[in-house]
Design a protein around this motif. Structure first.
Motif, PDB file in Angstrom:
ATOM      1  N   HIS A 142       0.829  -1.195   0.000  1.00  0.00           N
ATOM      2  CA  HIS A 142       0.000   0.000   0.000  1.00  0.00           C
ATOM      3  C   HIS A 142       0.867   1.250   0.000  1.00  0.00           C
ATOM      4  CE1 HIS A 142       1.054  -0.836   4.194  1.00  0.00           C
ATOM      5  NE2 HIS A 142       1.079   0.485   4.335  1.00  0.00           N
ATOM      6  N   ILE A 143       0.233   2.371  -0.316  1.00  0.00           N
ATOM      7  CA  ILE A 143       0.861   3.666  -0.090  1.00  0.00           C
ATOM      8  C   ILE A 143      -0.193   4.593   0.519  1.00  0.00           C
ATOM      9  CG2 ILE A 143       2.476   3.412  -2.007  1.00  0.00           C
ATOM     10  CD1 ILE A 143       0.794   5.510  -3.534  1.00  0.00           C
ATOM     11  N   HIS A 144       0.250   5.710   1.064  1.00  0.00           N
ATOM     12  CA  HIS A 144      -0.660   6.729   1.585  1.00  0.00           C
ATOM     13  C   HIS A 144      -0.592   7.955   0.687  1.00  0.00           C
ATOM     14  CE1 HIS A 144      -0.048   4.317   5.305  1.00  0.00           C
ATOM     15  NE2 HIS A 144      -1.307   4.641   5.515  1.00  0.00           N
ATOM     16  N   LEU A 145      -1.757   8.484   0.347  1.00  0.00           N
ATOM     17  CA  LEU A 145      -1.843   9.702  -0.452  1.00  0.00           C
ATOM     18  C   LEU A 145      -2.750  10.708   0.247  1.00  0.00           C
ATOM     19  CD1 LEU A 145      -2.173   8.377  -4.130  1.00  0.00           C
ATOM     20  CD2 LEU A 145      -0.167   9.373  -3.048  1.00  0.00           C
ATOM     21  N   PRO A 146      -2.489  12.005   0.067  1.00  0.00           N
ATOM     22  CA  PRO A 146      -3.305  13.019   0.741  1.00  0.00           C
ATOM     23  C   PRO A 146      -4.716  13.083   0.184  1.00  0.00           C
ATOM     24  CG  PRO A 146      -1.747  14.053  -0.765  1.00  0.00           C
ATOM     25  CD  PRO A 146      -1.393  12.601  -0.711  1.00  0.00           C
ATOM     26  N   ASP A 147      -5.664  13.178   1.085  1.00  0.00           N
ATOM     27  CA  ASP A 147      -7.069  13.350   0.723  1.00  0.00           C
ATOM     28  C   ASP A 147      -7.503  14.704   1.284  1.00  0.00           C
ATOM     29  OD1 ASP A 147      -9.747  13.294   0.234  1.00  0.00           O
ATOM     30  OD2 ASP A 147     -10.165  11.435   1.322  1.00  0.00           O
ATOM     31  N   GLN A 148      -7.609  15.702   0.405  1.00  0.00           N
ATOM     32  CA  GLN A 148      -7.882  17.066   0.860  1.00  0.00           C
ATOM     33  C   GLN A 148      -9.261  17.186   1.499  1.00  0.00           C
ATOM     34  OE1 GLN A 148      -5.557  19.183   1.017  1.00  0.00           O
ATOM     35  NE2 GLN A 148      -4.037  18.209  -0.288  1.00  0.00           N
ATOM     36  N   LYS A 149     -10.213  16.350   1.082  1.00  0.00           N
ATOM     37  CA  LYS A 149     -11.560  16.439   1.655  1.00  0.00           C
ATOM     38  C   LYS A 149     -11.567  16.050   3.129  1.00  0.00           C
ATOM     39  CE  LYS A 149     -14.130  15.695  -2.651  1.00  0.00           C
ATOM     40  NZ  LYS A 149     -15.092  14.814  -3.372  1.00  0.00           N
ATOM     41  N   SER A 150     -10.922  14.926   3.423  1.00  0.00           N
ATOM     42  CA  SER A 150     -10.884  14.464   4.819  1.00  0.00           C
ATOM     43  C   SER A 150      -9.746  15.101   5.594  1.00  0.00           C
ATOM     44  CB  SER A 150     -10.740  12.942   4.860  1.00  0.00           C
ATOM     45  OG  SER A 150      -9.470  12.546   4.365  1.00  0.00           O
ATOM     46  N   GLU A 151      -8.868  15.815   4.870  1.00  0.00           N
ATOM     47  CA  GLU A 151      -7.699  16.456   5.475  1.00  0.00           C
ATOM     48  C   GLU A 151      -6.797  15.431   6.164  1.00  0.00           C
ATOM     49  OE1 GLU A 151      -9.453  19.382   8.016  1.00  0.00           O
ATOM     50  OE2 GLU A 151      -9.951  20.731   6.374  1.00  0.00           O
ATOM     51  N   GLN A 152      -6.753  14.220   5.598  1.00  0.00           N
ATOM     52  CA  GLN A 152      -5.926  13.142   6.138  1.00  0.00           C
ATOM     53  C   GLN A 152      -5.276  12.388   4.993  1.00  0.00           C
ATOM     54  OE1 GLN A 152      -8.596  10.758   8.490  1.00  0.00           O
ATOM     55  NE2 GLN A 152      -8.588  12.170  10.217  1.00  0.00           N
ATOM     56  N   ALA A 503       3.422  12.436  12.796  1.00  0.00           N
ATOM     57  CA  ALA A 503       4.701  11.831  12.428  1.00  0.00           C
ATOM     58  C   ALA A 503       5.433  12.721  11.429  1.00  0.00           C
ATOM     59  CB  ALA A 503       4.475  10.445  11.820  1.00  0.00           C
ATOM     60  N   LEU A 504       6.719  12.427  11.223  1.00  0.00           N
ATOM     61  CA  LEU A 504       7.452  13.125  10.178  1.00  0.00           C
ATOM     62  C   LEU A 504       6.862  12.767   8.815  1.00  0.00           C
ATOM     63  CD1 LEU A 504      11.171  12.686  11.328  1.00  0.00           C
ATOM     64  CD2 LEU A 504       9.799  14.770  11.417  1.00  0.00           C
ATOM     65  N   GLN A 505       6.921  13.723   7.915  1.00  0.00           N
ATOM     66  CA  GLN A 505       6.420  13.515   6.548  1.00  0.00           C
ATOM     67  C   GLN A 505       6.995  12.247   5.923  1.00  0.00           C
ATOM     68  OE1 GLN A 505       8.223  15.575   2.983  1.00  0.00           O
ATOM     69  NE2 GLN A 505       6.443  16.894   3.259  1.00  0.00           N
ATOM     70  N   GLU A 506       8.284  11.990   6.148  1.00  0.00           N
ATOM     71  CA  GLU A 506       8.974  10.877   5.501  1.00  0.00           C
ATOM     72  C   GLU A 506       8.437   9.502   5.905  1.00  0.00           C
ATOM     73  OE1 GLU A 506      12.701  10.413   8.614  1.00  0.00           O
ATOM     74  OE2 GLU A 506      13.039  11.495   6.749  1.00  0.00           O
ATOM     75  N   ARG A 507       7.735   9.432   7.009  1.00  0.00           N
ATOM     76  CA  ARG A 507       7.234   8.139   7.488  1.00  0.00           C
ATOM     77  C   ARG A 507       5.873   7.788   6.892  1.00  0.00           C
ATOM     78  NH1 ARG A 507      10.721   6.110  10.432  1.00  0.00           N
ATOM     79  NH2 ARG A 507       9.426   4.267  10.682  1.00  0.00           N
ATOM     80  N   MET A 508       5.195   8.776   6.320  1.00  0.00           N
ATOM     81  CA  MET A 508       3.826   8.553   5.842  1.00  0.00           C
ATOM     82  C   MET A 508       3.648   8.803   4.343  1.00  0.00           C
ATOM     83  SD  MET A 508       2.223   7.657   8.630  1.00  0.00           S
ATOM     84  CE  MET A 508       0.495   7.812   8.188  1.00  0.00           C
ATOM     85  N   TRP A 509       4.266   9.849   3.841  1.00  0.00           N
ATOM     86  CA  TRP A 509       4.063  10.236   2.446  1.00  0.00           C
ATOM     87  C   TRP A 509       4.851   9.345   1.494  1.00  0.00           C
ATOM     88  CZ3 TRP A 509       1.893  14.853  -0.045  1.00  0.00           C
ATOM     89  CH2 TRP A 509       1.066  15.595   0.791  1.00  0.00           C
ATOM     90  N   ASN A 510       4.367   9.270   0.270  1.00  0.00           N
ATOM     91  CA  ASN A 510       5.059   8.608  -0.835  1.00  0.00           C
ATOM     92  C   ASN A 510       5.614   9.690  -1.763  1.00  0.00           C
ATOM     93  OD1 ASN A 510       4.614   7.437  -3.893  1.00  0.00           O
ATOM     94  ND2 ASN A 510       5.335   5.858  -2.506  1.00  0.00           N
ATOM     95  N   ILE A 511       6.571   9.333  -2.593  1.00  0.00           N
ATOM     96  CA  ILE A 511       7.202  10.293  -3.500  1.00  0.00           C
ATOM     97  C   ILE A 511       6.273  10.737  -4.632  1.00  0.00           C
ATOM     98  CG2 ILE A 511       8.194   8.541  -5.046  1.00  0.00           C
ATOM     99  CD1 ILE A 511       9.833  11.853  -3.886  1.00  0.00           C
ATOM    100  N   LEU A 512       5.238   9.952  -4.937  1.00  0.00           N
ATOM    101  CA  LEU A 512       4.414  10.209  -6.121  1.00  0.00           C
ATOM    102  C   LEU A 512       3.802  11.617  -6.167  1.00  0.00           C
ATOM    103  CD1 LEU A 512       3.297   9.140  -8.773  1.00  0.00           C
ATOM    104  CD2 LEU A 512       1.410   8.101  -7.495  1.00  0.00           C
ATOM    105  N   PRO A 513       3.155  12.118  -5.091  1.00  0.00           N
ATOM    106  CA  PRO A 513       2.570  13.460  -5.186  1.00  0.00           C
ATOM    107  C   PRO A 513       3.587  14.546  -5.521  1.00  0.00           C
ATOM    108  CG  PRO A 513       1.755  12.327  -3.240  1.00  0.00           C
ATOM    109  CD  PRO A 513       2.876  11.502  -3.782  1.00  0.00           C
ATOM    110  N   PHE A 514       4.836  14.361  -5.088  1.00  0.00           N
ATOM    111  CA  PHE A 514       5.865  15.373  -5.336  1.00  0.00           C
ATOM    112  C   PHE A 514       6.332  15.347  -6.787  1.00  0.00           C
ATOM    113  CE2 PHE A 514       5.998  14.536  -0.795  1.00  0.00           C
ATOM    114  CZ  PHE A 514       5.904  15.824  -0.288  1.00  0.00           C
ATOM    115  N   ILE A 515       6.566  14.162  -7.337  1.00  0.00           N
ATOM    116  CA  ILE A 515       6.995  14.128  -8.738  1.00  0.00           C
ATOM    117  C   ILE A 515       5.828  14.459  -9.662  1.00  0.00           C
ATOM    118  CG2 ILE A 515       8.905  12.538  -8.301  1.00  0.00           C
ATOM    119  CD1 ILE A 515       7.199  10.271  -9.437  1.00  0.00           C
ATOM    120  N   ASN A 516       4.605  14.208  -9.198  1.00  0.00           N
ATOM    121  CA  ASN A 516       3.436  14.593  -9.996  1.00  0.00           C
ATOM    122  C   ASN A 516       3.320  16.116 -10.093  1.00  0.00           C
ATOM    123  OD1 ASN A 516       0.799  14.018 -11.333  1.00  0.00           O
ATOM    124  ND2 ASN A 516      -0.016  15.063  -9.537  1.00  0.00           N
ATOM    125  N   THR A 517       3.703  16.813  -9.037  1.00  0.00           N
ATOM    126  CA  THR A 517       3.637  18.277  -9.015  1.00  0.00           C
ATOM    127  C   THR A 517       4.858  18.915  -9.646  1.00  0.00           C
ATOM    128  OG1 THR A 517       2.310  18.208  -6.986  1.00  0.00           O
ATOM    129  CG2 THR A 517       3.379  20.298  -7.523  1.00  0.00           C
TER     130      THR A 517
END
Length: 542
Positions: A142-152, A503-517
Motif C-alpha cells: 500500500h501507499i498513503h496519499l493526501p485526501d484534501q476532503k478528509s484532510e488526512q 509523524a514526520l512527513q517521511e514516514r507517511m508520504w510517498n514520493i508520487l505526489p511530489f513528482i506529480n507536481t
C-alpha cells in the motif's frame, strides 16, 4: 531550491546519543562517523578478501534485468577493482518505493558515495540492498496519499492476497489487480503537466515486472537513472550461490552469535535504551525455506535446528549440507542479514535509519564472531519537502518550519484562533463559571443546613448551571470555527503536509505526489544538492 537545517524534538535516547557520538553508546560500535574512521576503515578492508568477480557477475545480471543505466554497469565493473569500496543501505520493496524515507536513504547512499570518493580518491560505489527475502507483504502492499476532503492521508491498498509467508522476491505481480491499483492511485492525484508521462512510465515498469521486487527496482531506476546506483535483490537465488561459505560460517558460530547478541540486547535495555528487537538466546538467526514459506529456526535442547512450530527439524550436519549444496533454501533474519551484507561487500559505510541504528547497536558480537568489524553506521538524511503552497501558508500564519515539522501545529492553530476573539470565549466562560460558583455559594451553605438530600440538590444545581455555560461556550466556538473555516482548513493542510498523523512527513508520504507536481527531474535535482549528514533534519523547499 532552498535548504534549511531543522532541529527535531524528542528523539529517543539511543539515537540522540549516537548522533552526538557519545561513548556511552559508541562502545557498542566499531567506528565513529568521523572522516579519520572512514580512512581507517579503508585500511582495515585491505586485509580482507571478497568474491568481487562473482559478485559483479551476479549484480550485472540483476541490474540488466531491470534495464539499469550504463553508469550502473560502469560501477559494477569498478567493484572488481581491489581498492574499491561501497556505501550500502537497504529497505523493503515498497510499492512505488513505499514511504519517503526509502527515497531519502537512496539519496543518502548516492551523496555519501560521491563525497567519499572525492575525499579518499578511490572508487566508492553506491549500493542499495532490496530486502527481497522479507515475507511480510502487508507491510509493503500500500501507499498513503493526501485526501484534501478528509484532510488526512488515505491508505490505498493493493487487493492481492498472499497466504503463504513467501519472500517478496517470489511474489508474482497480479497484473490485472496491480494495474487496477495503479489506476486507483492516479485518481487521487490532481492532473498536472507531468501526470501522463509519469503514469506511462510507471505502467511500463509494472508491465515489465515479474515480481514486486522487479517493480520496485524499475521505479527506482526511473527516479535515479544515471547516478550509478547498483541494486541488489537479497532474495534472488543467484546471490545465494555466493553465500554458501558464509552460511556455513554462521552455522558454526551460531552459539557465539546468539549468546553475544542476546546479552548485549539485555545490557542495553538495562541502560534504558529503547530497542525494538525481540530475540531469544536459542535463536538461530536463519530462515529455512520449505514449500514456498520461510521458517525461522531456533536451537532445541538437543542442539538441533527446528522451526518454532516444529515445521522442520535438522541436525547441524544436515544444515551444513543445505548451506553447501542448496543455499537458496536459507535466508537471513534481522541479526544475520547485516553480517551477510558485510561478508559480501567491502562496505565503507552502512547508511541507516533510526530503527536500524537501534538494533545494530546489539550486533557487534555477531560481526566479531565472524572475525570482521561492524562497518561505520552513518545516519541517513532525514528530509521534509516543502512546496511553494505550503511555504506560503507558513508565512501567512507566521509559523516556522521547525514548529510545523515538530508537530506544534495544533498549539499554533489554537493560539491563532484565540487571537481572533477579544477576549477569547474560553477565558470569558471560565470567568463566568467562577463568578457563578461564588454567587451560588450562599445557596449551597443554606442547603447544607437541611440535610444531605438538599445539599446534593444544590451541588447538582451548580453543576447544571456550569454545564449550560459549557454548552454555550461550545456553541460559540463552533460558530467561530465556521467563520474561520477556510483558515482552519489551511492549518489542516499544513498539518497533513508537514506532520501527518503526528509523524514526520517521511514516514507517511510517498514520493508520487511530489513528482506529480514538480516532475521526476525535481528528485534528480535534490540528489545533486550537497546535503549535510550532520544536520538532524533538512527542510527542502521545492
Amino acid at each position: 531550491m532552498r535548504i534549511n537545517n531543522v532541529q527535531i524534538d524528542n528523539q529517543n535516547k539511543l539515537i540522540q546519543e549516537y548522533k552526538e557520538q557519545k561513548q556511552s553508546i559508541m562502545q557498542y560500535f566499531d567506528y565513529t562517523c568521523e572522516q579519520e574512521d572512514f580512512k581507517q576503515r579503508v585500511e582495515d578492508l585491505k586485509g580482507r578478501k571478497f568474491k568481487r568477480d562473482e559478485l559483479a557477475d551476479v549484480l550485472h545480471k540483476m541490474n540488466k534485468k531491470w534495464s539499469a543505466h550504463p553508469t550502473t554497469f560502469d560501477n559494477i565493473r569498478r567493484l572488481k577493482d581491489q581498492n574499491s569500496v561501497v556505501v550500502i543501505g537497504g529497505q523493503q520493496a515498497g510499492l512505488l518505493t513505499g514511504p519517503l524515507y526509502t527515497i531519502h536513504k537512496v539519496i543518502s547512499i548516492i551523496q555519501f558515495a560521491k563525497q567519499q570518493e572525492q575525499q579518499l580518491q578511490i572508487p566508492v560505489i553506491p549500493v542499495f540492498w532490496i530486502a527481497g527475502e522479507d515475507h511480510d507483504f502487508e507491510e509493503i502492499n500500500h501507499i498513503h496519499l493526501p485526501d484534501q476532503k478528509s484532510e488526512q492521508l488515505k491508505k490505498i491498498k493493493l487487493d492481492q492476497s498472499v497466504l503463504e509467508k513467501a519472500p517478496v522476491s517470489s511474489i508474482k505481480v497480479d497484473e490485472t489487480k496491480a494495474s487496477k491499483w495503479l489506476d486507483q492511485v492516479f485518481k487521487h492525484l490532481q492532473e498536472t503537466a507531468f501526470t501522463k508521462e509519469i503514469y506511462v512510465k510507471l505502467k511500463r515498469c509494472l508491465q515489465q515486472s515479474e515480481t514486486y521486487v522487479d517493480f520496485f527496482a524499475r521505479v527506482i531506476f526511473q527516479l535515479f537513472p544515471d547516478e550509478g546506483l547498483v541494486l541488489l535483490d537479497s532474495g534472488d537465488p543467484t546471490i545465494r550461490s555466493l553465500e554458501n561459505d558464509y552460511f556455513q560460517a554462521m552455522i558454526e558460530q551460531q552459539p557465539t552469535i546468539s549468546k553475544g547478541v542476546y546479552h548485549t540486547l539485555h545490557e542495553l535495555k538495562e541502560k534504558n535504551y529503547p530497542i525494538s528487537l525481540n530475540i531469544a538466546e536459542n535463536s538461530a538467526h536463519l530462515f529455512y525455506h520449505k514449500h514456498g514459506e520461510r521458517i525461522l529456526l531456533v536451537r532445541d535442547e538437543a542442539k538441533n535446528w527446528v522451526g518454532k512450530n516444529d515445521e522442520v527439524k535438522l541436525t547441524t550436519d544436515e544444515l551444513r549440507k543445505v548451506a553447501l549444496y542448496t543455499p537458496e533454501r536459507l535466508s537471513n533474519n534481522v541479526v544475520s542479514r547485516p553480517v551477510m551484507q558485510e561478508l559480501l561487500f567491502p562496505s565503507l559505510a552502512f547508511i541507516a535509519g533510526p530503527g536500524e541504528i537501534s538494533y545494530w547497536s546489539v550486533l557487534k558480537p555477531a560481526f566479531h564472531a565472524l572475525h570482521v568489524k561492524m562497518p561505520p553506521v552513518l545516519p541517513r538524511l532525514s528530509i521534509t519537502f516543502i512546496s511553494r503552497t505550503i511555504e506560503k501558508l507558513l508565512n501567512q500564519y507566521s509559523m516556522s518550519e521547525m514548529d510545523a515539522i515538530n508537530g506544534r501545529m495544533n498549539l499554533k492553530k489554537e493560539q491563532w484562533l484565540a487571537s481572533k476573539q477579544k477576549p477569547p470565549v474560553q477565558q470569558v466562560a471560565a470567568q463566568i463559571k467562577m463568578d457563578i460558583e461564588k454567587i451560588h455559594q450562599p445557596l449551597r451553605e443554606m442547603a447544607r443546613q437541611f440535610g444531605a438530600d438538599v445539599d446534593a440538590l444544590a451541588q447538582k444545581n451548580l453543576l447544571y448551571l456550569q454545564r449550560e455555560i459549557d454548552f454555550l461556550e461550545r456553541r460559540i466556538t463552533d460558530e467561530i470555527r465556521k467563520k474561520y473555516g477556510k483558515e482552519l482548513h489551511e492549518f489542516a493542510v499544513l498539518q497533513l503536509a508537514l506532520n501527518p498523523a503526528g509523524a514526520l512527513q517521511e514516514r507517511m508520504w510517498n514520493i508520487l505526489p511530489f513528482i506529480n507536481t514538480f516532475g521526476i527531474q525535481s528528485i534528480k535535482n535534490v540528489s545533486k544538492q550537497p546535503l549535510s549528514f550532520r544536520a538532524p533534519h533538512v527542510a527542502i523547499y521545492l
